[in-house]
Scaffold this motif. Structure first.
Motif, mmCIF file in Angstrom:
data_model
loop_
_atom_site.group_PDB
_atom_site.id
_atom_site.type_symbol
_atom_site.label_atom_id
_atom_site.label_comp_id
_atom_site.label_asym_id
_atom_site.label_seq_id
_atom_site.Cartn_x
_atom_site.Cartn_y
_atom_site.Cartn_z
ATOM 1 N N SER A 74 64.635 18.252 4.495
ATOM 2 C CA SER A 74 64.071 17.933 3.181
ATOM 3 C C SER A 74 62.624 18.360 3.125
ATOM 4 C CB SER A 74 64.171 16.424 2.909
ATOM 5 O OG SER A 74 63.305 15.711 3.768
ATOM 6 N N TYR A 75 62.162 18.531 1.920
ATOM 7 C CA TYR A 75 60.749 18.873 1.740
ATOM 8 C C TYR A 75 59.868 17.767 2.311
ATOM 9 C CZ TYR A 75 56.255 18.810 -0.603
ATOM 10 O OH TYR A 75 54.918 18.722 -0.852
ATOM 11 N N GLU A 76 60.222 16.528 2.040
ATOM 12 C CA GLU A 76 59.391 15.417 2.487
ATOM 13 C C GLU A 76 59.274 15.389 4.008
ATOM 14 O OE1 GLU A 76 60.749 14.763 -1.536
ATOM 15 O OE2 GLU A 76 61.864 15.172 0.322
ATOM 16 N N ASP A 77 60.409 15.568 4.684
ATOM 17 C CA ASP A 77 60.375 15.508 6.150
ATOM 18 C C ASP A 77 59.598 16.695 6.738
ATOM 19 O OD1 ASP A 77 61.465 14.318 8.711
ATOM 20 O OD2 ASP A 77 62.238 16.383 8.859
ATOM 21 N N THR A 78 59.845 17.879 6.180
ATOM 22 C CA THR A 78 59.151 19.056 6.684
ATOM 23 C C THR A 78 57.642 18.945 6.489
ATOM 24 O OG1 THR A 78 61.101 20.393 6.121
ATOM 25 C CG2 THR A 78 59.045 21.573 6.569
ATOM 26 N N GLU A 79 57.243 18.537 5.310
ATOM 27 C CA GLU A 79 55.814 18.393 5.028
ATOM 28 C C GLU A 79 55.190 17.307 5.893
ATOM 29 O OE1 GLU A 79 51.986 18.433 3.612
ATOM 30 O OE2 GLU A 79 53.557 19.964 3.590
ATOM 31 N N ARG A 80 55.936 16.224 6.110
ATOM 32 C CA ARG A 80 55.400 15.149 6.970
ATOM 33 C C ARG A 80 55.104 15.664 8.380
ATOM 34 N NH1 ARG A 80 57.750 12.297 10.645
ATOM 35 N NH2 ARG A 80 59.833 12.964 10.009
ATOM 36 N N ARG A 81 56.006 16.523 8.901
ATOM 37 C CA ARG A 81 55.808 17.034 10.258
ATOM 38 C C ARG A 81 54.551 17.908 10.323
ATOM 39 N NH1 ARG A 81 60.347 16.346 13.526
ATOM 40 N NH2 ARG A 81 62.179 15.515 12.405
ATOM 41 N N PHE A 82 54.372 18.756 9.334
ATOM 42 C CA PHE A 82 53.146 19.539 9.276
ATOM 43 C C PHE A 82 51.913 18.626 9.228
ATOM 44 C CE2 PHE A 82 55.738 23.227 7.882
ATOM 45 C CZ PHE A 82 55.143 24.230 8.629
ATOM 46 N N GLU A 83 51.976 17.622 8.369
ATOM 47 C CA GLU A 83 50.830 16.725 8.195
ATOM 48 C C GLU A 83 50.519 16.000 9.494
ATOM 49 O OE1 GLU A 83 48.883 16.320 5.648
ATOM 50 O OE2 GLU A 83 49.937 17.424 4.084
ATOM 51 N N GLU A 84 51.553 15.467 10.148
ATOM 52 C CA GLU A 84 51.318 14.709 11.369
ATOM 53 C C GLU A 84 50.760 15.613 12.476
ATOM 54 O OE1 GLU A 84 55.051 12.918 12.293
ATOM 55 O OE2 GLU A 84 54.846 11.318 10.780
ATOM 56 N N HIS A 85 51.248 16.834 12.557
ATOM 57 C CA HIS A 85 50.767 17.744 13.603
ATOM 58 C C HIS A 85 49.306 18.123 13.361
ATOM 59 C CE1 HIS A 85 51.082 20.545 16.879
ATOM 60 N NE2 HIS A 85 50.712 21.577 16.107
ATOM 61 N N GLN A 86 48.981 18.429 12.110
ATOM 62 C CA GLN A 86 47.601 18.818 11.814
ATOM 63 C C GLN A 86 46.642 17.637 11.865
ATOM 64 O OE1 GLN A 86 47.544 20.975 8.088
ATOM 65 N NE2 GLN A 86 47.530 22.929 9.176
ATOM 66 N N ALA A 87 47.163 16.433 11.648
ATOM 67 C CA ALA A 87 46.290 15.253 11.607
ATOM 68 C C ALA A 87 45.608 14.983 12.931
ATOM 69 C CB ALA A 87 47.101 14.029 11.179
ATOM 70 N N LYS A 88 46.108 15.592 14.015
ATOM 71 C CA LYS A 88 45.486 15.377 15.326
ATOM 72 C C LYS A 88 44.149 16.090 15.445
ATOM 73 C CE LYS A 88 50.082 15.096 17.442
ATOM 74 N NZ LYS A 88 51.029 15.728 18.389
ATOM 75 N N TRP A 89 43.906 17.012 14.529
ATOM 76 C CA TRP A 89 42.675 17.811 14.611
ATOM 77 C C TRP A 89 41.756 17.439 13.458
ATOM 78 C CZ3 TRP A 89 42.219 20.990 18.809
ATOM 79 C CH2 TRP A 89 43.413 21.226 19.525
#
Length: 809
Positions: A74-89
């Motif tokens: 889903s769009y929501e799940d895919t976008e969440r993964r991007f957000e969580e990965h980038q949030a570390k930086w």
């Protein structure tokens, strides 16, 4: 000294870049496409991939549908993964990366080749690209959001549907159970051929509704049910047709939502559409056609750019608010309208004509009117028409009167008309060239209209009637002073000036205090006259002290004037007032002391007329014996007057007859001692008092009773009246005696009323007077109610009545 740090390479990469890092690939591209002559996918010509696409399309489609329906993709799940990965930086890392890769080459080498990639973390670009990519793939594989993002209609005739997408999608229409798809680029029109041979109450679904700009002409489908709420980017919707030969009797349900881009709505000639249609969410509607339908109401947006509005005669609720661009309003008849709400509409909407066409008692709210009435009669006819209507407030609640605001232009109007309109419809502004105002001249309190003058354009008034008058009061006399702007006010010099609206003025007066004459009398004798006494003032008597004609100044002292001569309110007669020897109170001395005071001669200073002393007569009760006179009754032995005359305040407990019935002798005369023959001297009542009542009197009193002389009317044996004189120790009084000899004790007739001892209700009681020339009756005092006139009337001597005991000491 150098600065070193480790950076995550390509951590800010955007979606849709080529191998050179340029953003050139849109979300709608597939592995078979080319951009600028170059393949999107380098392996797209591979036999393996070609065969895979062709052989396993349905399997790939099914797999995608499963992943989407189970939520694994889903769009929501895919976008969440991007957000969580980038949030570390932290954002600072992205800034350093941007400087190193994009800004430094520009600053140091003057190279701007990659400057377009300077977009931070690319989060917003990613969201846009991913969202549209999912929508695109959903439309291709008929899965995910595309399945619920749908236009639903029911068709009753075979026709093809032509769609124009707003974005790149796979245009998909499901005719019954047949899905027809075609890859579609935004802005281009695609006709999806209906595969059915027969369409009759067939469900038709047009997928990816929110991605469609147009669905073409649907009138050929003879649509029954129609649901377009999700088609939020739809710009035109045609369900009907203007042709005189066209009629779709199937359409009964039409539903729209927030179709904010919809410009044109055509539902013409669908006569069975009778619902009230809600298009309030279609805020950019410009052209609306409901000609030939049966709708009763159309809920329009509150404000917008509406230009054309065609409605049927079946409309009952016409509500148009804040539509200043409307130039074409068409309704065959307004006769069915019961709710009319027009607020800030264009001049092309003739709200006055519509008002004049709707039936009486309709709910009316007209805001921002700009009407021309011509003359005052037309103006008032409009107001009278409004009076027949009811209204709506801003929230749509019912009101008793029509709600109207704006301007009505008229040449000439009267102040009364302006006042009437302002009183009923305060938000209507009457624009006039000339105003005729009436100046009403009233008497002081406004109860009488004296004169009316018409004044044009704010001129001054002039009174031409007879001079107003005001009747004098006891306190003041009045003279006319001018005109006031309020009832009962003082004269105002501006009252008749600059009359710009109907005005009422009231006669005003100045007042002068009146003066009066005061007369001082002693009885009927005028003693003094005082003139020119002002209202509310006082007059003072300056003559000799008045003396009572009743007796000495000692017994009847002067006590003042009645009225007093103070606070004079008119010509006044004041009469001298005198005290009285009457004093009604119980004597504290016992009977022995009273007798002793008679003997020593102090009784005159110690006792007054009206004083009383209880006397115990046993079975006849305790009688309050009251002093009726001092030195008034003549002693029978000629020794002078008896010191004190006593009369009972109450009647004896026993009632008694006056005499036996009259007896007539053989010679025609009457027997003395019967009836009233021989009067008091011969009657049985006299004997009864001496033989029965007197023995009951205590010895201390009885031994000092003085025999006195009494006179009264009697009848002789020939039934002739005569006056007799008797010597009596105990006796009863008669009315005339009470009001003359004992008038100090009995100043008023009602004082003669007496009750049987022990009761408080007056009773009849005998007097000692025989009825003149009547051998049967004696006079008695009738028991009337207190305050009423007491009758001295006659009755048969044999009847029993009350007994009033009297004696002198």
């Amino acid at each position: 000294m150098g600065k070193w740090c480790f950076l995550p390479y390509d951590f800010d990469t955007g979606l849709g870049i080529n191998n050179e890092g340029s953003l050139v690939f849109g979300y709608e591209l597939e592995d078979i496409d080319q951009v600028a002559g170059a393949d999107v996918y380098n392996g797209q010509h591979s036999v393996l991939w070609t065969n895979l696409r062709q052989a396993y399309f349905e399997e790939i489609k099914a797999m995608y549908q499963t992943l989407r329906s189970t939520g694994k993709l889903s769009y929501e799940d895919t976008e969440r993964r991007f957000e969580e990965h980038q949030a570390k930086w932290p954002e600072a890392v992205f800034n350093e990366d941007a400087y190193f890769k994009y800004l430094a080459p520009l600053i140091e080498d003057n190279s701007a080749a990659y400057l377009s990639m300077l977009q931070g973390s690319k989060a917003e670009q990613r969201k846009w690209w991913l969202y549209n990519r999912y929508r695109y793939l959903d439309s291709k594989y008929n899965a995910g959001d595309a399945l619920s993002d749908v236009i639903t209609v029911r068709g009753y005739a075979k026709a093809d549907i032509t769609v124009t997408p707003y974005a790149d999608i796979y245009a998909s229409v499901k005719y019954g159970s047949y899905l027809v798809q075609q890859r579609a680029l935004r802005g281009n029109s695609y006709t999806l051929i209906c595969p059915l041979d027969n369409v009759n109450d067939t469900e038709i679904y047009i997928y990816s509704a929110s991605q469609l700009k147009d669905v073409g002409d649907l009138s050929g489908l003879m649509v029954g049910y129609a649901e377009f709420a999700l088609a939020t980017k739809l710009q035109s919707l045609k369900l009907g047709d203007a042709s005189a030969d066209y009629s779709n009797t199937n359409l009964t349900d039409l539903h729209l939502g927030n179709n904010v881009l919809l410009r044109t709505l055509d539902v013409r000639n669908c006569p069975n559409l009778t619902q009230a249609v809600d298009v309030s969410g279609c805020t950019n509607l410009e052209h609306v056609y409901f000609d030939g339908t049966g709708i009763t109401g159309l809920l329009l947006p509150v404000g917008g750019i509406l230009k054309t509005l065609h409605l049927p005669a079946t409309i009952t609720n016409l509500t148009i608010r804040n539509q200043a661009s409307l130039t074409d309003l068409s309704i065959p008849s307004y006769a069915g309208i019961s709710t009319l709400r027009l607020e800030n509409v264009s001049s092309a909407v003739d709200s006055k004509a519509i008002l004049q066409a709707v039936p009486a008692n309709s709910r009316v709210r007209l805001i921002g009117i700009d009407w021309a009435a011509g003359d005052a009669d037309t103006l008032m006819a409009i107001i009278a028409l409004l009076d027949t209507m009811r209204g709506l407030d801003e929230a749509g609640n019912n009101t008793d009167m029509a709600q109207v605001s704006g301007t009505i232009s008229v040449d000439t109007v009267t102040g009364a008309q302006l006042a009437e309109i302002a009183g009923k419809y305060p938000d209507i502004r009457v624009a006039y060239e000339h105003v005729t105002s009436n100046l009403y001249f009233y008497n002081e309190d406004g109860s009488t209209l004296l004169y009316t003058q018409a004044i044009v354009d704010g001129g001054n008034g002039t009174y031409s009637g007879s001079t107003p008058t005001k009747a004098s009061t006891a306190q003041y006399s009045y003279s006319f002073a001018g005109w006031s702007k309020k009832p009962g006010g003082t004269a105002d010099s501006t009252a008749l000036q600059a009359v710009t609206a109907d005005r009422s003025v009231y006669a005003a007066f100045t007042s002068v205090v009146r003066k009066y004459t005061v007369y001082f009398y002693n009885g009927s004798t005028l003693l003094q006259r005082v003139d020119n006494v002002p209202y509310g003032g006082s007059a003072t008597y300056t003559g000799d002290t008045p003396v009572s004609s009743e007796g000495s100044a000692e017994d009847y002292p002067f006590e003042g004037w009645q009225p007093t001569g103070k606070n004079i309110t008119g010509n006044t007669s004041c009469y001298a007032q005198f005290g009285s020897p009457l004093e009604e109170k119980e004597i504290a001395d016992d009977w022995a002391t009273i007798i002793a005071n008679i003997d020593n001669g102090t009784y005159k200073t110690k006792y007054k007329i009206g004083n009383y002393k209880p006397l115990d007569l046993g079975a006849e009760g305790i009688i309050n014996m009251q002093i009726a006179a001092l030195d008034k009754d003549e002693c029978a032995d000629g020794s002078g007057t008896a010191p004190i005359t006593w009369i009972g305040k109450e009647l004896l407990a026993s009632m008694h007859e006056m005499n036996p019935g009259v007896v007539k002798n053989a010679d025609g005369t009457y027997l003395e001692g019967t009836g009233s023959v021989g009067g008091w001297e011969k009657c049985e009542m006299r004997s009864y008092l001496k033989s029965t009542i007197k023995p009951l009197i205590p010895t201390v009193v009885k031994s000092r009773i003085v025999e006195v002389v009494k006179t009264q009317d009697a009848n002789n044996i020939n039934q002739e009246k005569y006056t007799q004189t008797t010597r009596d120790d105990v006796w009863i009084p008669y009315g005339g005696e009470l009001k003359s000899k004992y008038k100090v004790l009995y100043p008023k007739t009602e004082n003669i009323l007496k009750a049987i001892v022990g009761t408080d209700v007056s009773a009849d009681w005998w007097s000692r007077i025989a009825k003149p020339n009547n051998v049967s009756d004696y006079i008695y005092i009738k028991a009337n109610a207190p305050g009423q006139f007491i009758d001295f009337i006659s009755d048969s001597s044999i009847l029993t009545k009350g007994v009033c005991l009297c004696f002198c000491t």
